[in-house]
Design a protein around this motif. Structure first.
Motif, PDB file in Angstrom:
ATOM      1  N   MET A 162       0.847  -1.198   0.000  1.00  0.00           N
ATOM      2  CA  MET A 162       0.000   0.000   0.000  1.00  0.00           C
ATOM      3  C   MET A 162       0.882   1.247   0.000  1.00  0.00           C
ATOM      4  SD  MET A 162      -3.402   0.455   0.403  1.00  0.00           S
ATOM      5  CE  MET A 162      -4.255   2.014   0.436  1.00  0.00           C
ATOM      6  N   ALA A 168      -0.078   4.054  -1.690  1.00  0.00           N
ATOM      7  CA  ALA A 168      -0.899   5.235  -1.993  1.00  0.00           C
ATOM      8  C   ALA A 168      -0.910   6.202  -0.815  1.00  0.00           C
ATOM      9  CB  ALA A 168      -2.330   4.812  -2.321  1.00  0.00           C
ATOM     10  N   VAL A 182      -3.384   8.057   0.782  1.00  0.00           N
ATOM     11  CA  VAL A 182      -4.851   8.151   0.844  1.00  0.00           C
ATOM     12  C   VAL A 182      -5.238   9.357   1.706  1.00  0.00           C
ATOM     13  CG1 VAL A 182      -6.954   6.884   1.427  1.00  0.00           C
ATOM     14  CG2 VAL A 182      -4.865   5.619   0.821  1.00  0.00           C
ATOM     15  N   ALA A 183      -6.219  10.125   1.238  1.00  0.00           N
ATOM     16  CA  ALA A 183      -6.694  11.253   2.048  1.00  0.00           C
ATOM     17  C   ALA A 183      -7.319  10.699   3.322  1.00  0.00           C
ATOM     18  CB  ALA A 183      -7.726  12.049   1.268  1.00  0.00           C
ATOM     19  N   ASP A 184      -7.000  11.296   4.453  1.00  0.00           N
ATOM     20  CA  ASP A 184      -7.563  10.825   5.724  1.00  0.00           C
ATOM     21  C   ASP A 184      -8.938  11.430   5.977  1.00  0.00           C
ATOM     22  OD1 ASP A 184      -5.457   9.169   6.540  1.00  0.00           O
ATOM     23  OD2 ASP A 184      -4.278  10.925   7.129  1.00  0.00           O
ATOM     24  N   THR A 198     -12.037   9.251   6.250  1.00  0.00           N
ATOM     25  CA  THR A 198     -12.198   8.201   5.227  1.00  0.00           C
ATOM     26  C   THR A 198     -11.886   6.868   5.901  1.00  0.00           C
ATOM     27  OG1 THR A 198      -9.890   8.442   4.660  1.00  0.00           O
ATOM     28  CG2 THR A 198     -11.460   9.696   3.329  1.00  0.00           C
ATOM     29  N   THR A 199     -12.108   5.784   5.179  1.00  0.00           N
ATOM     30  CA  THR A 199     -11.741   4.472   5.718  1.00  0.00           C
ATOM     31  C   THR A 199     -10.227   4.365   5.780  1.00  0.00           C
ATOM     32  OG1 THR A 199     -13.593   3.605   4.473  1.00  0.00           O
ATOM     33  CG2 THR A 199     -12.000   1.973   5.261  1.00  0.00           C
ATOM     34  N   ILE A 224      -7.862   2.248   4.732  1.00  0.00           N
ATOM     35  CA  ILE A 224      -7.962   1.109   3.807  1.00  0.00           C
ATOM     36  C   ILE A 224      -7.066  -0.036   4.264  1.00  0.00           C
ATOM     37  CG2 ILE A 224      -7.769   0.359   1.408  1.00  0.00           C
ATOM     38  CD1 ILE A 224      -8.025   3.275   0.560  1.00  0.00           C
ATOM     39  N   PHE A 270       3.252   1.843   4.097  1.00  0.00           N
ATOM     40  CA  PHE A 270       4.222   2.929   4.113  1.00  0.00           C
ATOM     41  C   PHE A 270       3.890   3.843   5.284  1.00  0.00           C
ATOM     42  CE2 PHE A 270       6.876   3.268   0.222  1.00  0.00           C
ATOM     43  CZ  PHE A 270       6.515   2.060  -0.346  1.00  0.00           C
ATOM     44  N   ALA A 329       4.583   7.819   5.902  1.00  0.00           N
ATOM     45  CA  ALA A 329       5.162   9.086   5.448  1.00  0.00           C
ATOM     46  C   ALA A 329       5.169  10.001   6.659  1.00  0.00           C
ATOM     47  CB  ALA A 329       4.306   9.677   4.343  1.00  0.00           C
ATOM     48  N   GLU A 330       6.357  10.374   7.112  1.00  0.00           N
ATOM     49  CA  GLU A 330       6.447  11.141   8.359  1.00  0.00           C
ATOM     50  C   GLU A 330       7.298  12.388   8.174  1.00  0.00           C
ATOM     51  OE1 GLU A 330       4.595  10.129  10.689  1.00  0.00           O
ATOM     52  OE2 GLU A 330       4.236   8.049  10.148  1.00  0.00           O
ATOM     53  N   LYS A 376      -2.020  -1.165  12.269  1.00  0.00           N
ATOM     54  CA  LYS A 376      -2.635  -1.615  11.023  1.00  0.00           C
ATOM     55  C   LYS A 376      -2.401  -3.105  10.782  1.00  0.00           C
ATOM     56  CE  LYS A 376      -2.065   3.035   9.143  1.00  0.00           C
ATOM     57  NZ  LYS A 376      -2.930   3.789   8.230  1.00  0.00           N
TER      58      LYS A 376
HETATM   59  N1  CTP Z   1      -3.496   4.450   4.512  1.00  0.00           N
HETATM   60  C1  CTP Z   1      -4.679   3.840   4.165  1.00  0.00           C
HETATM   61  N2  CTP Z   1      -5.876   4.502   4.314  1.00  0.00           N
HETATM   62  C2  CTP Z   1      -5.904   5.741   4.829  1.00  0.00           C
HETATM   63  C3  CTP Z   1      -4.692   6.389   5.197  1.00  0.00           C
HETATM   64  C4  CTP Z   1      -3.509   5.705   5.032  1.00  0.00           C
HETATM   65  O1  CTP Z   1      -4.659   2.695   3.714  1.00  0.00           O
HETATM   66  N3  CTP Z   1      -7.060   6.365   4.953  1.00  0.00           N
HETATM   67  C5  CTP Z   1      -2.246   3.699   4.381  1.00  0.00           C
HETATM   68  C6  CTP Z   1      -1.202   4.358   3.484  1.00  0.00           C
HETATM   69  O2  CTP Z   1      -1.331   3.914   2.162  1.00  0.00           O
HETATM   70  C7  CTP Z   1       0.110   3.877   4.106  1.00  0.00           C
HETATM   71  C8  CTP Z   1      -0.240   3.719   5.586  1.00  0.00           C
HETATM   72  O3  CTP Z   1      -1.666   3.602   5.644  1.00  0.00           O
HETATM   73  O4  CTP Z   1       0.484   2.625   3.610  1.00  0.00           O
HETATM   74  C9  CTP Z   1       0.206   4.888   6.441  1.00  0.00           C
HETATM   75  O5  CTP Z   1      -0.208   6.089   5.846  1.00  0.00           O
HETATM   76  P1  CTP Z   1       0.212   7.498   6.444  1.00  0.00           P
HETATM   77  O6  CTP Z   1      -0.376   8.574   5.592  1.00  0.00           O
HETATM   78  O7  CTP Z   1       1.693   7.505   6.706  1.00  0.00           O
HETATM   79  O8  CTP Z   1      -0.452   7.473   7.875  1.00  0.00           O
HETATM   80  P2  CTP Z   1      -1.922   7.582   8.376  1.00  0.00           P
HETATM   81  O9  CTP Z   1      -2.424   6.232   8.699  1.00  0.00           O
HETATM   82  O10 CTP Z   1      -2.745   8.382   7.390  1.00  0.00           O
HETATM   83  O11 CTP Z   1      -1.718   8.385   9.726  1.00  0.00           O
HETATM   84  P3  CTP Z   1      -1.253   9.916   9.951  1.00  0.00           P
HETATM   85  O12 CTP Z   1      -1.876  10.709   8.838  1.00  0.00           O
HETATM   86  O13 CTP Z   1      -1.811  10.242  11.289  1.00  0.00           O
HETATM   87  O14 CTP Z   1       0.250   9.949   9.915  1.00  0.00           O
END
Ligand code: CTP
Length: 420
Positions: free
Chosen positions: A279, A281, A283-285, A311-312, A314, A330, A332-333, A348
């Motif tokens: 994974m 992507a 993804v928008a939170d 959002t879910t 995923i 992944f 992303a920090e 997760k």
């Molecule tokens: N991810 C996902 N669904 C989301 C958000 C994130 O599946 N709604 C997945 C991303 O593809 C990635 C992992 O979760 O593999 C971590 O994403 P990241 O953006 O680093 O973290 P978040 O879970 O969104 O947490 P935060 O924004 O608080 O750092």
């Protein structure tokens, strides 16, 4: 010495640049050239000035059937530093002196061979030869480590009598060993054959109204590189991608989506098919809670509030539904990279997380390069320095493949999302 045996020529049509540098072992490059030609390779020889003191360019020219390049500035050598590496499947430097290793490690480009290394994208294989005391000198050791960290294949010199009359480690490796390293570097790896990988990439777009959306800076390059590398290594790959400007990787089934909800559906229906999920992507939170059916007009307003909802997640939801799939995520920090990544790995229910600091210069969103730390469930960490995203993709696949093999031998139960 093992050559190709009954398998027939192993390097048919492969374009190899053979770099020869100034060591007494340069004469051994003549024998290697003949072997490479017998194996079916097309070989262009590039010599440093000091190499020409040991063996004449004419020797290599006659045997290879191609002019030998020695000088960056000779009239007929125009742009050789670009054209040779562009066409090459591999650059092989035999023998490689301590000076050559240092220039390659430091990225100096003061002759044709070293300049070529700065433009080359293909595998680089070096077989050092030098006096034993030189090989163990800290500066040589550091340069060799730097080259290895960047993916250069270093065929270690062997122990034995040296040209100086001493005994030590510094003799050019046996021709068979060097040939094997070249064959391995050029052989297509098919270690993911029989696996079905679901990869996600790119950003999602969450509509505010028919003309506006919330998104992020993801270019999709990392996920596309993973899909491309996995396909090249024999896997069947489905790439579920948010909007990007990238061409579809060859041989990969591409499913285009826009929103996090579309991505959730596209991945969920394919989860059972897959053996591994990666994974990548972004993804928008959050998404607008009430996307307007018509374009929002500014009318008399001076400000506007947007209600957002989650959002879910995923990955967490796929992980909770999985049976035997290996789950790779992944992180992303921008701060506390390892701590945040470890939390996500547990929350997760992942097997492996690729932690990357998106503030690192030259890495992250939009860049062709990235650096990352891979962390598994046991807490084992692999630090990967800044490298092309395609090389990082291969490194991630290497680690994921190792985990699959370990799991096969241990048959560990799946972790539960939330870490309970
Ligand atoms: N991810 C996902 N669904 C989301 C958000 C994130 O599946 N709604 C997945 C991303 O593809 C990635 C992992 O979760 O593999 C971590 O994403 P990241 O953006 O680093 O973290 P978040 O879970 O969104 O947490 P935060 O924004 O608080 O750092």
């Amino acid at each position: 010495m093992q050559i190709s045996g009954s398998m027939g020529p192993t390097l048919i049509g492969k374009q190899i640049v053979l770099g020869v540098t100034g060591s007494i072992a340069a004469y051994k490059a003549v024998a290697l050239l003949r072997t490479l030609l017998r194996e079916g390779a097309i070989v262009h020889v590039v010599m440093t000035q000091s190499a020409t003191k040991f063996v004449t360019p004419l020797t290599f020219e006659v045997l290879s059937g191609h002019p030998v390049s020695t000088d960056l500035f000779e009239a007929h050598q125009e742009m050789k530093h670009l054209s040779l590496p562009e066409q090459a499947d591999a650059i092989v430097i035999v023998p490689a002196t301590a000076n050559c290793l240092a220039r390659a490690a430091l990225g100096l480009g003061d002759d044709l061979l070293s300049t070529m290394l700065l433009t080359a994208q293909c595998p680089l294989i070096v077989a050092p030869a030098m006096d034993g005391g030189m090989w163990t000198h800290p500066s040589v050791t550091e340069h060799v480590s730097a080259l290895r960290a960047r993916g250069t294949i270093v065929v270690n010199p062997e122990e034995g009598p040296l040209a100086s009359g001493r005994i030590g480690q510094g003799r050019l490796a046996e021709e068979g060993t060097i040939l094997e390293a070249i064959q391995t570097a050029l052989a297509p790896r098919r270690d993911w054959q029989g696996h079905r990988i679901l990869v996600s990439a790119g950003p999602t777009q969450e509509p505010i109204d028919p003309v506006r959306f919330i998104s992020n800076r993801s270019s999709g390059k990392m996920g596309y590189a993973i899909a491309e590398a996995a396909q090249a290594r024999g896997a069947q790959v489905v790439l579920v991608t948010g909007p990007t400007a990238l061409p579809a990787p060859r041989g990969v089934e591409v499913v285009s989506v826009a929103t996090a909800e579309d991505m959730t559906k596209a991945l969920s229906v394919r989860l059972a098919w897959s053996t591994t999920v990666i994974m990548a992507a972004a993804v928008a939170d959050f998404r607008p809670k009430y996307p307007a059916p018509q374009k929002i007009k500014k009318q008399e307003r001076t400000d506007q509030t947007l209600d957002l909802e989650r959002t879910t997640d995923i990955l967490a939801s796929l992980s909770a539904q999985r049976t035997t799939q290996l789950m790779v995520g992944f992180a992303a920090e921008t701060s506390d990279l390892i701590a945040h990544a470890k939390d996500k790995l547990t929350a997760k229910g992942l097997d492996l997380i690729v932690a990357n600091d998106v503030t690192t210069e030259g890495a992250g969103f939009g860049s062709d390069q990235n650096a990352a730390t891979l962390i598994d469930r046991q807490g084992a960490m692999t630090e990967l320095p800044l490298m092309p995203k395609r090389a990082l993709a291969d490194a991630i696949l290497n680690r994921a493949h190792e985990l699959l093999r370990t799991r096969q031998s241990n048959q560990t139960p799946k972790p539960v999302a939330g870490g309970r």
